[in-house]
Design a protein around this motif. Structure first.
Motif, PDB file in Angstrom:
ATOM      1  N   ALA A 116     152.496 -28.516   0.785  1.00  0.00           N
ATOM      2  CA  ALA A 116     152.624 -29.730   1.590  1.00  0.00           C
ATOM      3  C   ALA A 116     152.435 -29.466   3.078  1.00  0.00           C
ATOM      4  O   ALA A 116     152.067 -30.378   3.828  1.00  0.00           O
ATOM      5  N   THR A 117     152.683 -28.219   3.510  1.00  0.00           N
ATOM      6  CA  THR A 117     152.668 -27.955   4.958  1.00  0.00           C
ATOM      7  C   THR A 117     151.855 -26.738   5.374  1.00  0.00           C
ATOM      8  O   THR A 117     151.687 -26.517   6.574  1.00  0.00           O
ATOM      9  N   ARG A 118     151.347 -25.947   4.436  1.00  0.00           N
ATOM     10  CA  ARG A 118     150.769 -24.656   4.837  1.00  0.00           C
ATOM     11  C   ARG A 118     149.526 -24.805   5.712  1.00  0.00           C
ATOM     12  O   ARG A 118     149.243 -23.954   6.548  1.00  0.00           O
ATOM     13  N   MET A 119     148.753 -25.894   5.545  1.00  0.00           N
ATOM     14  CA  MET A 119     147.538 -26.063   6.343  1.00  0.00           C
ATOM     15  C   MET A 119     147.813 -26.659   7.726  1.00  0.00           C
ATOM     16  O   MET A 119     147.130 -26.324   8.693  1.00  0.00           O
ATOM     17  N   LYS A 120     148.803 -27.543   7.834  1.00  0.00           N
ATOM     18  CA  LYS A 120     149.023 -28.265   9.083  1.00  0.00           C
ATOM     19  C   LYS A 120     150.379 -27.975   9.724  1.00  0.00           C
ATOM     20  O   LYS A 120     150.612 -28.362  10.872  1.00  0.00           O
ATOM     21  N   GLY A 121     151.279 -27.307   9.000  1.00  0.00           N
ATOM     22  CA  GLY A 121     152.590 -27.018   9.553  1.00  0.00           C
ATOM     23  C   GLY A 121     153.492 -28.241   9.531  1.00  0.00           C
ATOM     24  O   GLY A 121     153.135 -29.298   9.012  1.00  0.00           O
ATOM     25  N   SER A 122     154.672 -28.102  10.101  1.00  0.00           N
ATOM     26  CA  SER A 122     155.626 -29.205  10.158  1.00  0.00           C
ATOM     27  C   SER A 122     156.406 -29.106  11.474  1.00  0.00           C
ATOM     28  O   SER A 122     156.382 -28.085  12.153  1.00  0.00           O
ATOM     29  N   GLY A 123     157.098 -30.189  11.806  1.00  0.00           N
ATOM     30  CA  GLY A 123     157.895 -30.188  13.025  1.00  0.00           C
ATOM     31  C   GLY A 123     157.147 -30.761  14.218  1.00  0.00           C
ATOM     32  O   GLY A 123     155.965 -31.110  14.127  1.00  0.00           O
ATOM     33  N   PRO A 124     157.822 -30.850  15.356  1.00  0.00           N
ATOM     34  CA  PRO A 124     157.252 -31.509  16.540  1.00  0.00           C
ATOM     35  C   PRO A 124     155.944 -30.898  17.029  1.00  0.00           C
ATOM     36  O   PRO A 124     155.027 -31.616  17.430  1.00  0.00           O
ATOM     37  N   TRP A 125     155.843 -29.552  17.025  1.00  0.00           N
ATOM     38  CA  TRP A 125     154.628 -28.942  17.543  1.00  0.00           C
ATOM     39  C   TRP A 125     153.436 -29.230  16.626  1.00  0.00           C
ATOM     40  O   TRP A 125     152.319 -29.513  17.099  1.00  0.00           O
ATOM     41  N   PHE A 166     137.417 -30.916  11.059  1.00  0.00           N
ATOM     42  CA  PHE A 166     138.732 -30.677  10.475  1.00  0.00           C
ATOM     43  C   PHE A 166     139.383 -29.499  11.177  1.00  0.00           C
ATOM     44  O   PHE A 166     138.738 -28.760  11.924  1.00  0.00           O
ATOM     45  N   TYR A 167     140.669 -29.324  10.944  1.00  0.00           N
ATOM     46  CA  TYR A 167     141.396 -28.216  11.554  1.00  0.00           C
ATOM     47  C   TYR A 167     142.497 -27.758  10.611  1.00  0.00           C
ATOM     48  O   TYR A 167     142.883 -28.452   9.669  1.00  0.00           O
ATOM     49  N   THR A 168     142.990 -26.563  10.862  1.00  0.00           N
ATOM     50  CA  THR A 168     144.236 -26.081  10.263  1.00  0.00           C
ATOM     51  C   THR A 168     145.006 -25.392  11.380  1.00  0.00           C
ATOM     52  O   THR A 168     144.450 -25.069  12.432  1.00  0.00           O
ATOM     53  N   VAL A 169     146.283 -25.153  11.141  1.00  0.00           N
ATOM     54  CA  VAL A 169     147.044 -24.335  12.076  1.00  0.00           C
ATOM     55  C   VAL A 169     147.063 -22.905  11.549  1.00  0.00           C
ATOM     56  O   VAL A 169     146.756 -22.650  10.386  1.00  0.00           O
ATOM     57  N   LEU A 170     147.418 -21.984  12.413  1.00  0.00           N
ATOM     58  CA  LEU A 170     147.415 -20.564  12.059  1.00  0.00           C
ATOM     59  C   LEU A 170     148.272 -20.297  10.833  1.00  0.00           C
ATOM     60  O   LEU A 170     149.404 -20.772  10.732  1.00  0.00           O
ATOM     61  N   ARG A 171     147.727 -19.515   9.904  1.00  0.00           N
ATOM     62  CA  ARG A 171     148.450 -19.084   8.718  1.00  0.00           C
ATOM     63  C   ARG A 171     148.623 -17.570   8.778  1.00  0.00           C
ATOM     64  O   ARG A 171     147.672 -16.843   9.063  1.00  0.00           O
ATOM     65  N   LEU A 172     149.837 -17.098   8.487  1.00  0.00           N
ATOM     66  CA  LEU A 172     150.130 -15.665   8.582  1.00  0.00           C
ATOM     67  C   LEU A 172     150.713 -15.128   7.267  1.00  0.00           C
ATOM     68  O   LEU A 172     151.831 -14.615   7.222  1.00  0.00           O
ATOM     69  N   PRO A 173     149.958 -15.213   6.170  1.00  0.00           N
ATOM     70  CA  PRO A 173     150.487 -14.694   4.904  1.00  0.00           C
ATOM     71  C   PRO A 173     150.466 -13.168   4.856  1.00  0.00           C
ATOM     72  O   PRO A 173     149.606 -12.518   5.436  1.00  0.00           O
ATOM     73  N   TRP A 174     151.443 -12.611   4.179  1.00  0.00           N
ATOM     74  CA  TRP A 174     151.507 -11.186   3.892  1.00  0.00           C
ATOM     75  C   TRP A 174     151.224 -10.332   5.135  1.00  0.00           C
ATOM     76  O   TRP A 174     151.867 -10.458   6.153  1.00  0.00           O
ATOM     77  N   GLU A 175     150.194  -9.465   5.034  1.00  0.00           N
ATOM     78  CA  GLU A 175     149.953  -8.509   6.113  1.00  0.00           C
ATOM     79  C   GLU A 175     149.330  -9.128   7.365  1.00  0.00           C
ATOM     80  O   GLU A 175     149.231  -8.462   8.404  1.00  0.00           O
ATOM     81  N   VAL A 176     148.896 -10.374   7.296  1.00  0.00           N
ATOM     82  CA  VAL A 176     148.318 -11.002   8.485  1.00  0.00           C
ATOM     83  C   VAL A 176     149.377 -11.128   9.582  1.00  0.00           C
ATOM     84  O   VAL A 176     149.059 -11.033  10.772  1.00  0.00           O
TER      85      VAL A 176
END
Length: 365
Positions: free
Chosen positions: A315-324, A268-278
């Motif tokens: 709906a999108t926080r793990m995989k993101g959205s848009g073309p990339w 499995f994979y996720t895309v980068l998440r940058l919440p708060w201070e990250v």
């Protein structure tokens, strides 16, 4: 004034973060300022000669250890983490902001001021023994790694596995550490009873990049050997190729191929998440290690997040959205389909659970 001392922004050997970034609840924040007299450069030069930042471990007695999950984009219902903070120092770790609740920095403090839940096994035994408890697979190490370096001595994760083995309770764990091999005497027999699975995170095969991203985690090649060791012992093992970072982690397909060859059969994979201070921490990291491509990386990340550094929409926080994000998803799907990942679902046995005798049964016999 904040008690956090100023740390000049330069790479610190063996650490992911470069500063004790002030947490979001802090009243004051210190930052560097060039007064024109050269004091900033003198301070930086002096700081570079200081000894390495030491790791401190504090102990706490907790009242509960199982955390319930109601997020629709997360597969597990319950999780457990023996430690707060993580010495692996992964710059992208979404758990960094949790240190803010301890009045500590999500930056250097997260990876150098660690909290160990010393009574975790006793409390877990009590929770599993409650009359209303109903078993579901427990995810271990979802926030901070249960096999980070201090586990070698403290053995808190092992104490958790001992309770789960006694109760025949299913679990899955995620780690970047080869130290999980130490506990194969517990994990392998439980796996044979459909009570255990392990997922090893391999973000990249590039050792130099891994040392910058995850400075105190095992090397990528060592993690592949761990996958092979687990698979040879009959443990269902998967690979996490998370997080995917545009123009930084560029070898997803090669990681999946190597993990498959080592014996992993789910991925499995996720895309980068940058919440708060990250987010500011990652900005610093890019400026330190990849200044020429920093703007390009952040442009692609924001493209996947509706123009922001981060969007917490389920709906999108793990995989993101848009073309990339779609491109990453297509690459992952094509590679896993070609290799054979995720064709068989490993089902845990929830029927074998027995409450722990001391806490879970009222029998006198």
């Amino acid at each position: 004034m904040s008690e956090d001392a100023f740390v000049p922004v330069h790479a610190i050997k063996g650490r992911g973060a470069a500063t004790r970034l002030a947490h979001r609840f802090a009243k004051d924040e210190r930052s560097a300022f060039d007064d024109g007299w050269g004091t900033l450069h003198e301070t930086q030069a002096e700081d570079e000669d200081l000894p390495p930042v030491a790791t401190e471990v504090r102990f706490e007695d907790v009242k509960s250890v199982l955390t319930g999950n109601e997020s629709p984009d997360i597969y597990f219902e319950r999780s457990l983490n023996p430690y707060r903070g993580c010495e692996h120092g992964c710059i992208y770790c979404f758990a960094r902001p949790t240190h803010s609740y301890l009045n500590l920095s999500p930056g250097l403090d997260f990876e150098t001021r660690l909290i160990a839940k010393r009574n975790i096994a006793q409390v877990l035994r009590t929770e599993l023994g409650r009359r209303a408890y109903r078993p579901s697979s427990i995810a271990i190490g979802t926030a901070t790694d249960g096999y980070q370096p201090i586990e070698r001595e403290l053995r808190l994760t092992r104490s958790v596995l001992e309770v789960l083995q006694e109760c025949r309770h299913p679990f899955g764990l995620v780690t970047k550490s080869s130290a999980v091999e130490r506990d194969l005497d517990l994990i392998a027999p439980m796996a044979a009873q459909r009570l255990a699975a392990v997922y090893v995170t391999v973000t990249t095969l590039d050792g130099e990049l891994a040392r910058k991203l995850e400075p105190r985690a095992a090397s990528p090649q060592r993690r592949l050997r761990t996958i092979a060791t687990l698979a040879a012992a009959g443990v269902p093992v998967g690979v996490s190729v998370a997080p995917q970072i545009p123009f930084v982690t560029e070898d997803m397909e090669q990681v999946l191929e190597a993990a498959w060859a080592a014996g992993a059969r789910s991925a499995f994979y996720t895309v980068l998440r940058l919440p708060w201070e990250v987010a500011p921490l990652f900005h610093q990291w890019l400026a330190l290690h990849y200044p020429q491509r920093a703007d390009r990386v952040m442009a692609r990340i924001r493209e996947m997040r509706g123009g922001k550094d981060y969007d917490a929409d389920f709906a999108t926080r793990m995989k993101g959205s848009g073309p990339w994000a779609q491109l990453i998803a297509q690459r992952f799907a094509k590679a896993t389909r070609r290799l054979g990942f995720n064709r068989e679902r490993f089902e845990m046995d929830l029927t074998a659970f027995r409450p722990p005798g001391a806490a879970g049964q009222g029998s006198l016999f």
